[in-house]
Design a protein around this motif. Structure first.
Motif, short mmCIF file in Angstrom:
data_model
loop_
_atom_site.label_atom_id
_atom_site.label_comp_id
_atom_site.label_asym_id
_atom_site.label_seq_id
_atom_site.Cartn_x
_atom_site.Cartn_y
_atom_site.Cartn_z
N THR A 89 0.82 -1.22 0.00
CA THR A 89 0.00 0.00 0.00
C THR A 89 0.85 1.27 0.00
O THR A 89 0.30 2.38 -0.09
CB THR A 89 -0.92 0.04 1.23
OG1 THR A 89 -0.14 0.25 2.43
CG2 THR A 89 -1.74 -1.23 1.36
N VAL A 90 2.16 1.13 0.14
CA VAL A 90 3.05 2.30 0.22
C VAL A 90 3.66 2.55 -1.15
O VAL A 90 4.35 1.70 -1.70
CB VAL A 90 4.17 2.06 1.26
CG1 VAL A 90 5.05 3.30 1.38
CG2 VAL A 90 3.59 1.70 2.63
N ARG A 91 3.44 3.74 -1.69
CA ARG A 91 3.99 4.11 -2.99
C ARG A 91 4.84 5.37 -2.84
O ARG A 91 4.34 6.49 -2.90
CB ARG A 91 2.86 4.34 -4.00
CG ARG A 91 2.15 3.08 -4.46
CD ARG A 91 3.05 2.17 -5.29
NE ARG A 91 3.54 2.81 -6.48
CZ ARG A 91 3.04 2.59 -7.71
NH1 ARG A 91 2.03 1.74 -7.88
NH2 ARG A 91 3.55 3.20 -8.76
N PHE A 92 6.14 5.16 -2.62
CA PHE A 92 7.03 6.30 -2.41
C PHE A 92 7.15 7.16 -3.67
O PHE A 92 7.40 8.36 -3.57
CB PHE A 92 8.41 5.82 -1.95
CG PHE A 92 8.42 5.31 -0.54
CD1 PHE A 92 8.18 6.16 0.52
CD2 PHE A 92 8.67 3.97 -0.26
CE1 PHE A 92 8.17 5.70 1.84
CE2 PHE A 92 8.66 3.50 1.03
CZ PHE A 92 8.42 4.36 2.09
N ASP A 93 6.97 6.56 -4.85
CA ASP A 93 7.03 7.38 -6.05
C ASP A 93 5.90 8.41 -6.08
O ASP A 93 6.11 9.58 -6.42
CB ASP A 93 7.02 6.51 -7.31
CG ASP A 93 5.83 5.54 -7.39
OD1 ASP A 93 5.16 5.32 -6.36
OD2 ASP A 93 5.59 4.99 -8.48
N HIS A 94 4.71 8.01 -5.67
CA HIS A 94 3.59 8.95 -5.58
C HIS A 94 3.82 9.96 -4.46
O HIS A 94 3.50 11.15 -4.61
CB HIS A 94 2.28 8.19 -5.33
CG HIS A 94 1.69 7.60 -6.57
ND1 HIS A 94 0.50 8.02 -7.11
CD2 HIS A 94 2.13 6.61 -7.38
CE1 HIS A 94 0.22 7.32 -8.19
NE2 HIS A 94 1.20 6.45 -8.38
N ILE A 95 4.32 9.51 -3.34
CA ILE A 95 4.53 10.38 -2.19
C ILE A 95 5.51 11.51 -2.54
O ILE A 95 5.22 12.70 -2.34
CB ILE A 95 5.04 9.57 -0.98
CG1 ILE A 95 3.93 8.65 -0.46
CG2 ILE A 95 5.54 10.47 0.12
CD1 ILE A 95 4.40 7.59 0.52
N VAL A 96 6.66 11.14 -3.05
CA VAL A 96 7.69 12.15 -3.36
C VAL A 96 7.22 13.08 -4.47
O VAL A 96 7.38 14.31 -4.41
CB VAL A 96 9.02 11.46 -3.73
CG1 VAL A 96 10.05 12.48 -4.20
CG2 VAL A 96 9.55 10.69 -2.53
#
Length: 326
Positions: free
Chosen positions: A286-293
């Motif tokens: 559920t964690v998408r660092f690409d979307h977050i950053v």
């Protein structure tokens, strides 16, 4: 983050001039509940019984509030029963869009709408207010059940248990007073505290927000040095509500939001606890660092006007967390 006024879209940011530079979060407007038999919940109206395939979740994969709902959807075995549409991480003059030119941005899987505001207008053609995620949509009555993440996760925690057979309870009655007290402190000073810090437009407002943020992180570090989870030996809703902020802390909040007295990874207990929850079955997906950053650095022109995306630290989220002895 624009808003609708009587059904008309306005590209307007939060008003901090009238608040002395302080960020104040808008109150969510849709507060109905899904219940096992469709009876009314603590707020709103009834008529929303737990049924497979009836409800659809609209999220932004960068948003910590929406992330809560995705985690509970995974933990409670609801992935086969509640569909998901994810908006594009860029939130610009048109607000949240269903553009698909970014990995993981799904488009609107129900109606093919171009903007999230169009979903709000489908529910109410004269809608007014901020167009936010998450949105829990009822396909049968063609309307929004709720856009309040704290209440959506409570629904997911128990409303569908008779359908899924998943009785894991992250908000047990005997721990509810402790959970509520923890949630209140964490929400004000950490979950919303990073936003009050990052969106402050005066030194006074920044100082008012950043001090309790780090006071609370220091308190949490001490608390978790002797407790496996926030409310004792059992993981609860309070843990998952804090997790979605802390998993974003070093990638975005530390630098982008000027929460830079310390990195999360400089807190041994908090850092181990955050990695443990990241490694929980079903959660890492559920964690998408690409979307977050991308979202934070590209969407906040008042903070990062040139929209430069940083390279960010390389973090091993799968490193041993060291929490098993507590």
């Amino acid at each position: 983050m624009g808003q609708l006024v009587d059904g008309v879209w306005h590209d307007s940011w939060y008003d901090t001039e009238s608040t002395g530079g302080r960020f104040r979060r808008s109150v969510t407007a849709y507060r109905n509940w899904i219940t096992p038999d469709g009876r009314p919940g603590p707020s709103g109206k009834g008529g929303f019984p737990a049924e497979s395939g009836r409800y659809h979740l609209y999220v932004c994969l960068a948003c910590p509030w929406a992330h809560r709902t995705l985690i509970f959807r995974a933990l409670k075995g609801l992935t086969e029963h509640i569909g998901v549409s994810a908006v594009h991480p860029n939130m610009l003059s048109e607000g949240w869009t269903f553009a698909t030119d970014f990995p993981g941005a799904t488009g609107d899987r129900l109606y093919g709408l171009p903007f999230l505001r169009d979903l709000y207008l489908r529910a109410d053609p004269r809608a007014s207010g901020r167009v936010t995620v998450p949105v829990l949509w009822d396909r049968l009555s063609d309307t929004i059940v709720s856009n309040e993440s704290a209440e959506i996760i409570r629904m997911f925690n128990s409303a569908f248990d008779g359908l899924t057979g998943n009785g894991q309870d992250y908000c047990p009655a005997e721990l509810l007073p402790q959970i509520e007290a923890m949630n209140e402190r964490v929400y004000s000073n950490v979950n919303n505290g990073v936003y009050k810090t990052g969106f402050a437009t005066s030194q006074e407002a920044y100082d008012e927000a950043v001090a309790p943020l780090f006071e609370t992180l220091d308190w949490l570090e001490d608390h978790l040095s002797g407790n496996r989870y926030l409310c004792g030996p059992r993981i609860t809703e309070a843990d998952w509500r804090l997790f979605t902020t802390l998993v974003r802390f070093d990638p975005v909040y530390h630098t982008h939001f000027k929460c830079n007295r310390a990195w999360l990874r400089e807190y041994p207990s908090l850092w181990g606890w955050t990695r443990e929850l990241y490694q929980w079955p079903g959660v890492a997906e559920t964690v998408r660092f690409d979307h977050i950053v991308r979202h934070y650095h590209y969407s906040h022109a008042t903070i990062n006007p040139h929209r430069i995306i940083p390279i960010n630290p390389v973090i091993d989220w799968h490193a041993p967390h060291g929490r098993d002895g507590l």
